[in-house]
Design a protein around this motif. Structure first.
Motif, PDB file in Angstrom:
ATOM      1  N   ILE A   9       0.848  -1.202   0.000  1.00  0.00           N
ATOM      2  CA  ILE A   9       0.000   0.000   0.000  1.00  0.00           C
ATOM      3  C   ILE A   9       0.884   1.254   0.000  1.00  0.00           C
ATOM      4  O   ILE A   9       0.605   2.230  -0.699  1.00  0.00           O
ATOM      5  CB  ILE A   9      -0.951   0.004   1.231  1.00  0.00           C
ATOM      6  N   LYS A  10       1.999   1.187   0.728  1.00  0.00           N
ATOM      7  CA  LYS A  10       2.942   2.324   0.695  1.00  0.00           C
ATOM      8  C   LYS A  10       3.485   2.511  -0.728  1.00  0.00           C
ATOM      9  O   LYS A  10       3.656   3.637  -1.196  1.00  0.00           O
ATOM     10  CB  LYS A  10       4.104   2.086   1.664  1.00  0.00           C
ATOM     11  N   PHE A  11       3.775   1.397  -1.389  1.00  0.00           N
ATOM     12  CA  PHE A  11       4.253   1.466  -2.775  1.00  0.00           C
ATOM     13  C   PHE A  11       3.202   2.137  -3.662  1.00  0.00           C
ATOM     14  O   PHE A  11       3.514   2.963  -4.507  1.00  0.00           O
ATOM     15  CB  PHE A  11       4.552   0.058  -3.304  1.00  0.00           C
ATOM     16  N   LEU A  12       1.959   1.737  -3.440  1.00  0.00           N
ATOM     17  CA  LEU A  12       0.869   2.298  -4.244  1.00  0.00           C
ATOM     18  C   LEU A  12       0.754   3.808  -4.009  1.00  0.00           C
ATOM     19  O   LEU A  12       0.643   4.591  -4.955  1.00  0.00           O
ATOM     20  CB  LEU A  12      -0.452   1.594  -3.885  1.00  0.00           C
ATOM     21  N   HIS A  13       0.823   4.210  -2.735  1.00  0.00           N
ATOM     22  CA  HIS A  13       0.726   5.639  -2.437  1.00  0.00           C
ATOM     23  C   HIS A  13       1.890   6.408  -3.046  1.00  0.00           C
ATOM     24  O   HIS A  13       1.702   7.512  -3.572  1.00  0.00           O
ATOM     25  CB  HIS A  13       0.658   5.859  -0.919  1.00  0.00           C
ATOM     26  N   ALA A  14       3.065   5.824  -2.993  1.00  0.00           N
ATOM     27  CA  ALA A  14       4.230   6.469  -3.616  1.00  0.00           C
ATOM     28  C   ALA A  14       3.956   6.659  -5.109  1.00  0.00           C
ATOM     29  O   ALA A  14       4.244   7.711  -5.692  1.00  0.00           O
ATOM     30  CB  ALA A  14       5.475   5.624  -3.408  1.00  0.00           C
ATOM     31  N   TRP A  15       3.388   5.648  -5.729  1.00  0.00           N
ATOM     32  CA  TRP A  15       3.062   5.721  -7.156  1.00  0.00           C
ATOM     33  C   TRP A  15       2.087   6.877  -7.414  1.00  0.00           C
ATOM     34  O   TRP A  15       2.276   7.683  -8.319  1.00  0.00           O
ATOM     35  CB  TRP A  15       2.444   4.383  -7.598  1.00  0.00           C
ATOM     36  N   GLN A  16       1.060   6.945  -6.577  1.00  0.00           N
ATOM     37  CA  GLN A  16       0.040   7.983  -6.773  1.00  0.00           C
ATOM     38  C   GLN A  16       0.628   9.380  -6.580  1.00  0.00           C
ATOM     39  O   GLN A  16       0.246  10.317  -7.272  1.00  0.00           O
ATOM     40  CB  GLN A  16      -1.136   7.752  -5.813  1.00  0.00           C
ATOM     41  N   ARG A  17       1.573   9.501  -5.648  1.00  0.00           N
ATOM     42  CA  ARG A  17       2.187  10.818  -5.415  1.00  0.00           C
ATOM     43  C   ARG A  17       2.931  11.330  -6.644  1.00  0.00           C
ATOM     44  O   ARG A  17       2.813  12.483  -6.999  1.00  0.00           O
ATOM     45  CB  ARG A  17       3.169  10.752  -4.239  1.00  0.00           C
ATOM     46  N   VAL A  18       3.697  10.456  -7.288  1.00  0.00           N
ATOM     47  CA  VAL A  18       4.567  10.962  -8.361  1.00  0.00           C
ATOM     48  C   VAL A  18       4.077  10.690  -9.773  1.00  0.00           C
ATOM     49  O   VAL A  18       4.494  11.349 -10.713  1.00  0.00           O
ATOM     50  CB  VAL A  18       6.011  10.402  -8.226  1.00  0.00           C
ATOM     51  N   ASN A  19       3.181   9.734  -9.944  1.00  0.00           N
ATOM     52  CA  ASN A  19       2.820   9.350 -11.309  1.00  0.00           C
ATOM     53  C   ASN A  19       1.360   9.622 -11.654  1.00  0.00           C
ATOM     54  O   ASN A  19       0.856   9.123 -12.656  1.00  0.00           O
ATOM     55  CB  ASN A  19       3.125   7.867 -11.542  1.00  0.00           C
ATOM     56  N   ALA A  20       0.703  10.415 -10.833  1.00  0.00           N
ATOM     57  CA  ALA A  20      -0.730  10.625 -11.029  1.00  0.00           C
ATOM     58  C   ALA A  20      -1.044  11.141 -12.429  1.00  0.00           C
ATOM     59  O   ALA A  20      -2.055  10.766 -13.026  1.00  0.00           O
ATOM     60  CB  ALA A  20      -1.255  11.593  -9.981  1.00  0.00           C
TER      61      ALA A  20
END
Ligand code: ADP
Ligand code: ZN
Ligand code: ZN
Length: 746
Positions: free
Chosen positions: A668-679
């Motif tokens: 889930i942390k990985f997913l949030h990191a993805w959402q932060r930078v790749n939205a």
């Protein structure tokens, strides 16, 4: 080892080193004042934390990136010359970028294991012998000693060619001749030279075949590209037995005559004994072999010999790609569709794709050969990126095999061999032929199953059934290696009625014995060839051509040339229809065609019998009625409409942890990191979800799939995400990996 003390002065020199640690940066070190600067691409020994590691010199005389008094000195320079060629180093940079891996890790992946250790290493040299002038005279006279006569005659049989024969070869050919050789050197009959080990000097003894028109056209296309030092990818799409290897051999010969070198990749060691023999008898060249069947020392020797320019042709599996050869004029990837080209741990590189990059860097052509090209390569050919060369006929007199389907609905589930198959096996054996049965499962029975309550014995570490092996009477996990006693009763209801369900190669072997009591049965799977030399022994026995039934897994399916096999039985491939993996159908089609291709390679026409519960499946029908090309076209159209690779790009994030909670939290942390930078990028993060095999060796496994329609977007998104992931504090006992262009099950 004590740290070398140094004081920083204006003349202090620095170098930047890549070490094998999972950090996306290189490290600065000081060159001790009494040392000469090593070349870029050399190995050095450095202290890293408390450890001594091998480092690769990336940059010399660099500006220090941290305070000079904090920089340690290197402990030793390990090589006189760089072990990496400039092109190999370039490849490392590009691979680090493409697969998003630290440069140090990539560099170390390239090295054979002996060279990864922080030690100096010298090539092993072995004595070689050659008749002198007086030796030749002695050979013409009768000699008292029979050993001397044997050595003299044998060496004389090589004529006056200037190549010397190795001591190992002499000892193999004339056992116990060691002291004779020494005595003959003393007498001056033999000249002794010390030749670095690593390659074999091959002598052309068999002539080239006259190529048919299609083969000639393929050879001409390769030749024209290599003459003009032009990079191009040629897809040699030739049915099984159409003479692809013959084309490779003649193309290699041409390139060697230009004074350039060749790299040949083959998918598996199982294929190498035959192909190697063929290469050895057809090329006047120094040939080096790199694969897991060789010792670490031999591999290091071969690597160093390649680096020293002492090898003309390297033949090997996946990692042979990193052989440090200069002046490569041609690369060949045989059976390019084979899944074995994809590395499944460490850096998950695809050897075929990286081989294309190597060819680009050397400005030379690369030939991808297959009877069943991968959909990726076919799509590239359709887009005009690869030049497709077709061989549509079997070479020589052999004809393509005929195929017949047996509907297993009509056969008792208790038997794996249908009556039509048994009947035909009898006919082919009686006619003096060999029969090959293919089954994709080793062991005896894949499941032990309770008749009363349907309980099945599972591995305590993995989400998988244990497989019963009759030979040792034990239950084995094929995923983690766990072994257990065969239970006497059901764990659940204590019933003693336990049924062995399903068939493995061992059970088939036993069943056939009942029907063919006096025909030799040769079983080839990972269990039966565990002993060193056993595979070679079995293959040699098959080559003798006497009537026999061969039972085996994938190992037997690919690439082999068995002239006396006239009937192939495919026992079960149905899992290909049900798999959740979108590549399963492609693999199944390739496997059917490859297995069928083992039949009828000699004078007698071949036949394949395919047992299935899905005789009317439309994909299977397409394959059998119209052939692989149409089948592949159909699958490609489906992939295109579903936006699956090769029409989109994937990366897989794989994660293992002791507990499911820990795994999920990190994902889930990985997913949030993805959402932060790749939205704002057009790339999806799908998941996390449990892996297809949710538990293995006691670890909980999760995955997430990255999907995008654009290669550049994939690269950017992963790079941005990885920066972000570096900031996350990960618990220990958690492993994760990134697989760019994943090809299979995790
Ligand atoms: P592939 O690599 O496509 O499976 P091979 O190169 O192994 O095919 O060829 C299959 C068989 O046909 C081999 O025994 C080979 O020696 C023979 N062969 C290949 N090319 C020719 C040719 N032009 N004329 C006669 N025999 C050939
Ligand atoms: Zn039970
Ligand atoms: Zn297990």
């Amino acid at each position: 080892m004590p740290e070398i003390k140094h004081s920083v002065t204006t003349t202090t020199r620095y170098l930047r080193i890549a070490v094998d640690v999972p950090l996306y940066r290189c490290f600065d070190y000081v060159l001790p004042s009494n040392c000469d600067m090593p070349a870029t691409g050399s190995r050095v020994q450095v202290r890293f934390g408390a450890r001594q590691l091998t480092g690769i010199v990336i940059e010399t005389d660099c500006q220090p990136s941290i305070a000079p008094n904090k920089i340690r000195a290197i402990d030793a320079i390990l090589d006189d010359h760089a072990v990496f060629t400039p092109i190999l180093y370039d490849l490392a940079l590009r691979m680090a970028d493409y697969y998003h891996q630290p440069l140090g890790v990539v560099c170390h992946t390239f090295l054979p294991s002996k060279l990864r250790q922080p030690k100096t290493i010298a090539q092993t040299v072995t004595p070689h012998y050659q008749l002198t002038h007086i030796g030749r005279e002695a050979a013409d006279q009768p000699q008292k000693s029979t050993k001397q006569t044997a050595v003299l005659q044998w060496l004389k049989s090589f004529g006056t060619t200037d190549s010397a024969i190795s001591r190992v070869d002499c000892l193999e050919h004339i056992p116990g001749c060691g002291s004779t050789l020494n005595a003959m050197v003393k007498k001056g009959w033999l000249a002794e030279t010390h030749v670095p080990q690593g390659g074999i000097q091959a002598q052309k003894t068999a002539p080239a075949k006259n190529l048919n028109d299609e083969q000639q056209a393929a050879l001409d296309a390769i030749k024209s590209a290599s003459m003009n030092k032009r990079h191009t990818t040629l897809l040699l799409d030739g049915i099984t037995g159409s003479g692809k290897t013959e084309v490779y051999l003649q193309a290699i010969d041409q390139v060697l005559q230009q004074g350039r070198r060749v790299l040949v990749l083959v998918p598996e060691i199982g294929l190498t004994p035959q192909i190697t023999q063929r290469f050895l008898s057809r090329l006047n060249a120094r040939i080096g072999m790199l694969h897991s069947g060789r010792t670490d020392i031999t591999r290091a020797d071969t690597w160093l010999a390649a680096r020293a320019g002492q090898i003309d042709v390297v033949i090997g599996t996946r990692s042979a790609l990193f052989a440090p050869m200069e002046n490569i004029g041609l690369l060949i990837v045989d059976e390019e569709h084979d899944a074995a080209y994809k590395q499944q741990d460490g850096i998950r590189y695809h050897a075929r794709d990286m081989a294309i990059l190597v060819a680009k860097l050397h400005h030379c052509p690369i030939v991808l050969g297959s009877a069943t090209p991968s959909l990726e390569s076919l799509a590239n050919a359709k887009r005009g990126r690869y030049q497709q060369l077709r061989l549509t006929k079997r070479a020589g007199i052999a004809k393509p095999p005929t195929m017949q389907v047996v509907d297993m609905k009509d056969v008792s589930y208790k038997s794996a061999l249908s009556p039509p198959l048994l009947k035909q096996m009898r006919e082919h054996i009686d006619a003096g032929q060999q029969v090959l049965l293919f089954l994709n499962r080793r062991g005896y029975a894949p499941t032990l199953y309770c008749h009363q309550c349907s309980w099945a014995m599972e591995c305590s570490n993995c989400s998988a059934h244990l497989v019963y092996h009759q030979k040792d009477g034990r239950m084995w996990c094929h995923h983690c290696g766990l072994q257990a006693e065969r239970p006497k009763s059901c764990d659940n209801c204590h019933s003693e009625e336990l049924i062995e369900l399903g068939f493995g190669t061992q059970r088939i072997e036993q069943d056939i014995t009942q029907h063919f009591s006096d025909t030799p049965i040769l079983r080839i799977d990972r269990d039966s060839v565990r002993k060193k030399g056993e595979l070679e022994r079995l293959l040699a026995e098959i080559q003798q051509g006497k009537p026999a039934i061969l039972v085996g897994t994938q190992m037997l399916a690919k690439g082999h040339h068995f002239p006396n096999v006239s009937l192939v039985g495919v026992l079960s491939i149905d899992h290909g229809f049900y798999s959740s993996d979108f590549r399963a159908l492609e693999r199944m089609g390739q496997l059917i065609v490859q297995v069928a291709g083992r039949a009828g390679r000699g004078e007698v026409p071949g036949k394949m019998l395919l047992q299935t519960h899905q005789p009317h499946n439309t994909d299977l029908q397409t394959l059998l009625k119209t052939g692989y090309a149409t089948f592949a076209d159909k699958l490609l159209a489906e992939r295109e409409s579903a936006l699956l690779p090769p029409y989109s790009f994937h990366a897989l994030i794989q994660l293992e942890a002791k507990t499911a909670e820990m795994a999920e939290t990190v994902m889930i942390k990985f997913l949030h990191a993805w959402q932060r930078v790749n939205a704002n990028l057009d790339a999806a993060f799908l998941g996390p979800i449990p892996a297809p095999m949710p538990r293995r060796a006691g670890m909980q496994r999760y995955e997430a799939l990255i999907q995008t329609g654009n290669r550049g977007v994939l690269r950017q998104a992963l790079a941005q995400w990885l920066e972000e992931v570096q900031q996350i504090n990960l618990p220990s006992q958690l492993f994760w990996a990134l697989d760019v262009d994943p090809t299979g099950h995790y």
